[in-house]
Design an enzyme around this catalytic site. Structure first.
Site, PDB file in Angstrom:
ATOM      1  N   GLU A 168     -16.741  -2.868  17.096  1.00 28.26           N
ATOM      2  CA  GLU A 168     -16.852  -2.528  15.676  1.00 28.26           C
ATOM      3  C   GLU A 168     -17.213  -3.767  14.861  1.00 28.26           C
ATOM      4  OE1 GLU A 168     -13.187  -0.836  14.413  1.00 28.26           O
ATOM      5  OE2 GLU A 168     -13.249   0.863  15.819  1.00 28.26           O
ATOM      6  N   GLY A 223      39.443  31.168  58.206  1.00 28.06           N
ATOM      7  CA  GLY A 223      40.714  30.447  58.149  1.00 28.06           C
ATOM      8  C   GLY A 223      41.436  30.717  56.855  1.00 28.06           C
ATOM      9  N   ARG A 224      42.698  30.359  56.854  1.00 26.20           N
ATOM     10  CA  ARG A 224      43.522  30.586  55.665  1.00 26.20           C
ATOM     11  C   ARG A 224      43.071  29.675  54.522  1.00 26.20           C
ATOM     12  NH1 ARG A 224      46.460  27.414  59.196  1.00 26.20           N
ATOM     13  NH2 ARG A 224      47.170  25.411  58.314  1.00 26.20           N
ATOM     14  N   PRO A 225      43.464  29.996  53.290  1.00 28.42           N
ATOM     15  CA  PRO A 225      43.103  29.140  52.153  1.00 28.42           C
ATOM     16  C   PRO A 225      43.628  27.716  52.343  1.00 28.42           C
ATOM     17  CG  PRO A 225      43.908  31.259  51.371  1.00 28.42           C
ATOM     18  CD  PRO A 225      44.162  31.226  52.848  1.00 28.42           C
ATOM     19  N   TYR A 233     -10.122   7.016  16.879  1.00 32.29           N
ATOM     20  CA  TYR A 233     -10.193   5.833  16.016  1.00 32.29           C
ATOM     21  C   TYR A 233     -10.961   4.697  16.694  1.00 32.29           C
ATOM     22  CZ  TYR A 233      -8.745   1.954  13.073  1.00 32.29           C
ATOM     23  OH  TYR A 233      -8.739   0.862  12.244  1.00 32.29           O
ATOM     24  N   GLY A 238      40.350  23.791  55.026  1.00 29.75           N
ATOM     25  CA  GLY A 238      39.221  22.887  55.227  1.00 29.75           C
ATOM     26  C   GLY A 238      37.877  23.543  55.448  1.00 29.75           C
ATOM     27  N   LYS A 239      37.772  24.836  55.176  1.00 32.51           N
ATOM     28  CA  LYS A 239      36.482  25.516  55.367  1.00 32.51           C
ATOM     29  C   LYS A 239      35.412  24.966  54.425  1.00 32.51           C
ATOM     30  CE  LYS A 239      38.106  29.606  54.434  1.00 32.51           C
ATOM     31  NZ  LYS A 239      39.462  29.157  54.073  1.00 32.51           N
TER      32      LYS A 239
END
Length: 293
Positions: A44, A168-170, A92, A173-174
């Protein structure tokens, strides 16, 4: 911001008055695709005094401070943080003539990372990794990227998904077993029919399962044939290599209706029960039906 500011940005505008041959060389050397997502430099002349100058805009790949950037551009550039969109700056800087143009501007409503994100999807990169790599792009175009994966990349299952059942029970470790099962990423299936968030993870976990999926759906999930699962707004291929199901109840007690549960048992590859040494395969005599055949 003046060029001596100690700020770091990705988008800059610069002016070099009365540019020398060395200035041109420095600009050309720096403005490449390794450094810039988009760069444009125009030649420019000043409106009042007619001073020739280079007017440039840079969208960098990494943040840069003014002092370092000035040096890279030959040491004579006046720098300022860019305002407006890439397209505004492109217009621009090219209003008289364009000397140099590299890359493409970030168009309004379009992420400049979208082509890269799409390429990664087509290359097989997991959609979760794509989201981490291009978070803004994923927010804007996540549905389209997922649709691209479904149409082009997805493969239908042609293998038997390994089914591991832990009884397995609650508190025995599942869930810990499922959590520690080696996998790059797991999908935890929530109760109900929707599979929102499933994007082809190799390991799927159904924790504390007690029959909250239709029996025929569960049989198909545990099988070896192509299966499409539904998420809100679409469907995707189920391609898990491993399915882990944990429960307090035996599989024969998951459903109250009169189903032939032997069809489920034969799809189970490992049936694990709690022993003094942790979870281990149940003896054959303890199983009401034969498994894994």
């Amino acid at each position: 911001m003046a060029k001596n500011g100690n700020y770091s940005y990705k988008r800059w505008v610069f002016t070099i008055n009365n540019p020398t041959f060395e200035d041109y060389c420095a600009v050309v050397e720096f403005c490449n695709l390794d450094n810039c997502k988009f760069a444009i430099v125009g030649e420019e002349k000043g409106e009042k005094e007619g001073t020739p100058h280079l007017q440039g805009f840079l969208s960098l790949r990494k943040n840069a401070k003014a002092a370092a950037l000035e040096e890279n551009l030959g040491g004579r550039a006046w720098l300022s943080r860019a305002r407006g969109s890439d397209e505004d700056n492109e217009e621009y800087c090219s209003k008289e003539s364009t000397y140099l143009r590299v890359g493409e501007p970030n168009r309004k409503g379009r992420s400049s990372d979208l082509p890269d994100a799409a390429s990664d999807v087509l290359a097989g990169l997991p959609i979760t990794d794509v989201a981490r790599k291009y978070p803004t792009t994923y927010v804007m175009f996540g549905r389209g990227l997922e649709r691209l994966r479904q149409l082009i990349v997805e493969t239908a299952r042609d293998w038997k998904t390994e089914v591991i059942v832990l009884i397995g029970r609650p508190g025995s470790g599942k869930s810990r077993y499922a959590f520690e099962f080696p996998a790059r990423e797991k999908y935890y299936k929530s109760r109900g029919k929707w599979w929102d968030g499933y994007n082809g993870q190799d390991v799927v976990v159904m924790d504390d399962f007690y029959g909250w999926l239709p029996y025929d759906d569960l049989l198909r999930i545990c099988d070896r044939y192509p299966l499409r699962v539904e998420y809100k707004g679409g469907m995707t291929q189920f391609v898990a290599k491993t399915l882990i199901i944990t429960s307090n109840r035996e599989p024969r007690d998951w459903y109250k209706c009169e189903f032939d549960v032997s069809a489920l048992y034969r799809r189970i590859n490992q049936y694990l029960i709690l022993t003094p040494d942790g979870y281990a395969p149940a003896p054959e005599f303890m199983l009401p039906f034969k498994i894994n055949y």
